[in-house]
Enzyme design. Structure first.
Site, short mmCIF file in Angstrom:
data_model
loop_
_atom_site.label_atom_id
_atom_site.label_comp_id
_atom_site.label_asym_id
_atom_site.label_seq_id
_atom_site.Cartn_x
_atom_site.Cartn_y
_atom_site.Cartn_z
N ASP A 68 2.09 -13.22 -3.09
CA ASP A 68 2.73 -13.78 -1.90
C ASP A 68 2.67 -15.31 -1.95
O ASP A 68 1.62 -15.89 -2.23
CB ASP A 68 1.97 -13.27 -0.66
CG ASP A 68 2.69 -13.56 0.64
OD1 ASP A 68 3.92 -13.64 0.62
OD2 ASP A 68 2.00 -13.67 1.68
N HIS A 69 3.80 -15.96 -1.70
CA HIS A 69 3.87 -17.44 -1.66
C HIS A 69 3.23 -18.10 -2.88
O HIS A 69 2.37 -18.98 -2.76
CB HIS A 69 3.22 -17.97 -0.37
CG HIS A 69 4.00 -17.65 0.85
ND1 HIS A 69 5.17 -18.30 1.19
CD2 HIS A 69 3.81 -16.72 1.81
CE1 HIS A 69 5.65 -17.79 2.31
NE2 HIS A 69 4.85 -16.82 2.70
#
Length: 207
Positions: A68-69
């Site tokens: 994520d990210h």
């Protein structure tokens, strides 16, 4: 997707949370995305990823293990080596052309490893929201070859303060759905009412 179903994504920071999520999705017969942020990944290193891979191997629901990210190219490469099946490169704070360049580079290495790539346009959850521009999004998808796009339509990460109610621009989301032919991702739905989430799924959100 065509069945009007979005796959839930949960940030997993511990074995206990992993167990709880896997029990729930098994009961609901739901596919799931197990996510980890770069900070979590750097802290637990590969041990929790091995647990995720193990849990995925012994369940009969589809499981994605997702970065994520992702903050930089090197983190993405390390995640692919560790066994993630999907990665996000978030260069949305960089100038547009730089975002394209790093996302292209990530797609090149990830797709060689059969790993899907998510990227982001606009800003999610910072002061002064920059909404995703549909025309720019179309250009971005065509130039980078990403598999999914995280869109900025008014959500913020985390739980909202009691005096703040997210106002989502469903009109922008509808235009994005009509303009693009890849699955769209909505970050920051922890405090968004269920009915609004359902409406977003009806308008193209798949994660």
């Amino acid at each position: 997707d065509e069945k009007g179903f979005a796959v839930p994504a949960f940030n997993i920071g511990s074995d206990q949370l992993l167990k709880a999520v896997m029990q729930q999705v098994k009961e609901m017969k739901s596919p799931v995305i197990l996510e980890m942020s770069p900070d979590e990944f750097n802290f637990v290193e590969n041990s929790l990823i091995q647990s995720m891979i193990y849990e995925a191997s012994k369940t009969d629901v589809p499981v994605v293990i997702h970065l994520d990210h992702g903050d930089k190219y090197e983190t993405v490469v390390r995640a692919i080596q560790a066994g993630f099946t999907s990665v996000m490169i978030d260069a949305s704070k960089l100038p547009y052309e730089e975002n394209i360049a790093i996302t292209q580079k990530v797609c090149e290495v990830a797709h060689l490893a059969n790993v899907s790539v998510e990227s982001e346009l606009g800003t999610i959850g910072t002061t002064g929201i920059i909404y995703t521009d549909p025309d720019q999004a179309k250009d971005f998808v065509e130039k980078t070859g990403i598999d999914t796009l995280a869109v900025a339509i008014g959500t913020a990460h985390g739980i909202y303060p009691s005096d703040m109610k997210p106002e989502l621009r469903l009109d922008i989301l509808q235009t994005l759905k009509d303009t693009l032919d890849i699955p769209l991702v909505l970050h920051g739905t922890s405090g968004v009412p269920d009915a609004t989430v359902t409406e977003c799924v009806n308008r193209g959100i798949c994660k």
